[in-house]
Design a protein around this motif. Structure first.
Motif, mmCIF file in Angstrom:
data_model
loop_
_atom_site.group_PDB
_atom_site.id
_atom_site.type_symbol
_atom_site.label_atom_id
_atom_site.label_comp_id
_atom_site.label_asym_id
_atom_site.label_seq_id
_atom_site.Cartn_x
_atom_site.Cartn_y
_atom_site.Cartn_z
ATOM 1 N N MET A 21 0.891 -1.245 0.061
ATOM 2 C CA MET A 21 0.064 0.022 0.012
ATOM 3 C C MET A 21 0.882 1.329 -0.186
ATOM 4 N N HIS A 22 2.140 1.345 0.552
ATOM 5 C CA HIS A 22 2.762 2.582 0.628
ATOM 6 C C HIS A 22 3.509 2.622 -0.751
ATOM 7 N N ASN A 23 3.491 1.425 -1.459
ATOM 8 C CA ASN A 23 4.580 1.529 -2.622
ATOM 9 C C ASN A 23 3.300 1.266 -3.825
ATOM 10 N N ALA A 24 2.403 1.934 -3.655
ATOM 11 C CA ALA A 24 1.389 2.031 -4.880
ATOM 12 C C ALA A 24 1.326 2.797 -6.010
ATOM 13 N N GLU A 25 2.341 3.771 -5.879
ATOM 14 C CA GLU A 25 2.504 4.559 -6.863
ATOM 15 C C GLU A 25 3.093 3.900 -8.063
ATOM 16 N N PRO A 26 2.342 4.432 -9.268
ATOM 17 C CA PRO A 26 2.945 3.813 -10.715
ATOM 18 C C PRO A 26 4.484 4.195 -10.856
ATOM 19 N N VAL A 27 5.062 3.205 -11.245
ATOM 20 C CA VAL A 27 6.547 3.388 -11.867
ATOM 21 C C VAL A 27 6.484 3.023 -13.184
ATOM 22 N N ALA A 28 7.570 3.787 -14.001
ATOM 23 C CA ALA A 28 7.823 3.382 -15.285
ATOM 24 C C ALA A 28 8.769 2.453 -15.470
ATOM 25 N N LEU A 29 8.503 1.076 -16.271
ATOM 26 C CA LEU A 29 9.535 0.171 -16.443
ATOM 27 C C LEU A 29 9.663 0.216 -17.976
ATOM 28 N N ASN A 30 11.018 0.570 -18.487
ATOM 29 C CA ASN A 30 11.215 0.925 -19.719
ATOM 30 C C ASN A 30 11.892 -0.310 -20.476
ATOM 31 N N PHE A 31 11.315 -0.588 -21.665
ATOM 32 C CA PHE A 31 11.996 -1.760 -22.437
ATOM 33 C C PHE A 31 12.587 -1.212 -23.612
ATOM 34 N N PHE A 32 13.142 -2.218 -24.301
ATOM 35 C CA PHE A 32 13.524 -1.564 -25.418
ATOM 36 C C PHE A 32 12.730 -1.484 -26.571
ATOM 37 N N LEU A 33 13.312 -0.406 -27.449
ATOM 38 C CA LEU A 33 12.297 0.235 -28.680
ATOM 39 C C LEU A 33 11.298 1.131 -28.303
ATOM 40 N N GLY A 34 11.740 1.605 -27.017
ATOM 41 C CA GLY A 34 10.812 2.991 -26.577
ATOM 42 C C GLY A 34 9.404 2.291 -25.863
#
Length: 100
Positions: A21-34
Protein backbone atom coordinates in the motif's frame (compact mmCIF):
# COMPACT_ATOMS: atom_id res chain seq x y z
CA UNK A 1 1.99 -24.18 18.13
CA UNK A 2 -0.49 -24.01 15.28
CA UNK A 3 -1.82 -20.69 16.56
CA UNK A 4 1.69 -19.29 16.72
CA UNK A 5 2.23 -20.14 13.04
CA UNK A 6 -1.08 -18.52 12.13
CA UNK A 7 -0.09 -15.41 14.07
CA UNK A 8 3.28 -15.26 12.28
CA UNK A 9 1.57 -15.71 8.90
CA UNK A 10 -0.94 -12.98 9.73
CA UNK A 11 1.76 -10.56 10.84
CA UNK A 12 3.79 -11.27 7.70
CA UNK A 13 0.70 -10.65 5.58
CA UNK A 14 0.01 -7.34 7.35
CA UNK A 15 3.61 -6.19 6.87
CA UNK A 16 3.65 -7.13 3.18
CA UNK A 17 0.22 -5.60 2.61
CA UNK A 18 1.37 -2.38 4.25
CA UNK A 19 4.49 -2.42 2.07
CA UNK A 20 2.32 -2.84 -1.02
CA UNK A 21 0.00 0.00 0.00
CA UNK A 22 2.87 2.40 0.66
CA UNK A 23 4.41 1.59 -2.72
CA UNK A 24 1.26 1.85 -4.82
CA UNK A 25 2.51 4.76 -6.93
CA UNK A 26 2.98 3.79 -10.56
CA UNK A 27 6.54 3.51 -11.80
CA UNK A 28 7.72 3.28 -15.38
CA UNK A 29 9.49 0.17 -16.54
CA UNK A 30 11.37 0.95 -19.77
CA UNK A 31 11.91 -1.78 -22.33
CA UNK A 32 13.75 -1.72 -25.62
CA UNK A 33 12.39 0.13 -28.65
CA UNK A 34 10.74 2.78 -26.50
CA UNK A 35 8.15 0.47 -24.95
CA UNK A 36 7.18 1.62 -21.45
CA UNK A 37 5.02 -0.22 -18.95
CA UNK A 38 3.62 1.61 -15.94
CA UNK A 39 2.57 -0.40 -12.91
CA UNK A 40 2.70 -0.12 -9.12
CA UNK A 41 6.12 -0.80 -7.62
CA UNK A 42 4.78 -3.61 -5.40
CA UNK A 43 3.36 -5.38 -8.45
CA UNK A 44 6.65 -5.12 -10.31
CA UNK A 45 8.54 -6.48 -7.30
CA UNK A 46 6.09 -9.38 -7.03
CA UNK A 47 6.49 -10.18 -10.73
CA UNK A 48 10.29 -10.05 -10.43
CA UNK A 49 10.18 -12.40 -7.42
CA UNK A 50 7.90 -14.89 -9.19
CA UNK A 51 10.03 -14.84 -12.35
CA UNK A 52 13.16 -15.42 -10.26
CA UNK A 53 11.55 -18.38 -8.51
CA UNK A 54 10.42 -19.88 -11.83
CA UNK A 55 13.87 -19.52 -13.39
CA UNK A 56 15.45 -21.03 -10.27
CA UNK A 57 13.15 -24.05 -10.46
CA UNK A 58 13.87 -24.46 -14.15
CA UNK A 59 17.61 -24.32 -13.47
CA UNK A 60 17.38 -27.17 -10.96
CA UNK A 61 14.90 -29.25 -12.95
CA UNK A 62 17.55 -30.99 -15.09
CA UNK A 63 19.49 -32.18 -12.05
CA UNK A 64 16.31 -33.42 -10.35
CA UNK A 65 15.28 -35.42 -13.43
CA UNK A 66 18.76 -36.94 -13.73
CA UNK A 67 18.79 -37.94 -10.04
CA UNK A 68 15.31 -39.48 -10.28
CA UNK A 69 16.39 -41.56 -13.27
CA UNK A 70 19.43 -42.75 -11.33
CA UNK A 71 17.24 -43.60 -8.34
CA UNK A 72 14.86 -45.63 -10.51
CA UNK A 73 17.81 -47.50 -12.06
CA UNK A 74 19.29 -48.26 -8.63
CA UNK A 75 15.94 -49.48 -7.27
CA UNK A 76 15.55 -51.71 -10.31
CA UNK A 77 19.07 -53.08 -9.74
CA UNK A 78 18.28 -53.85 -6.10
CA UNK A 79 15.07 -55.68 -7.09
CA UNK A 80 16.83 -57.78 -9.73
CA UNK A 81 19.62 -59.05 -7.49
CA UNK A 82 19.20 -62.78 -7.07
CA UNK A 83 21.87 -63.53 -4.48
CA UNK A 84 21.25 -61.72 -1.21
CA UNK A 85 24.33 -60.80 0.75
CA UNK A 86 24.54 -62.95 3.85
CA UNK A 87 26.28 -61.56 6.91
CA UNK A 88 28.06 -64.23 8.88
CA UNK A 89 27.95 -64.24 12.64
CA UNK A 90 31.72 -63.65 12.89
CA UNK A 91 31.56 -60.57 10.68
CA UNK A 92 28.63 -59.19 12.66
CA UNK A 93 30.55 -59.49 15.95
CA UNK A 94 33.71 -57.76 14.72
CA UNK A 95 34.25 -54.26 16.12
CA UNK A 96 34.62 -51.40 13.65
CA UNK A 97 38.12 -51.08 12.25
CA UNK A 98 38.51 -47.44 13.20
CA UNK A 99 37.52 -48.07 16.85
CA UNK A 100 40.36 -48.18 19.36
Amino acid sequence: MRYLFWLIKFLLFVVLFGFAMHNAEPVALNFFLGYVWQAPLALLLLIAFVLGAVFGILAVLGKVVRLRRELVALRKEVRTRTTPEVVTADAALQPPRDAV
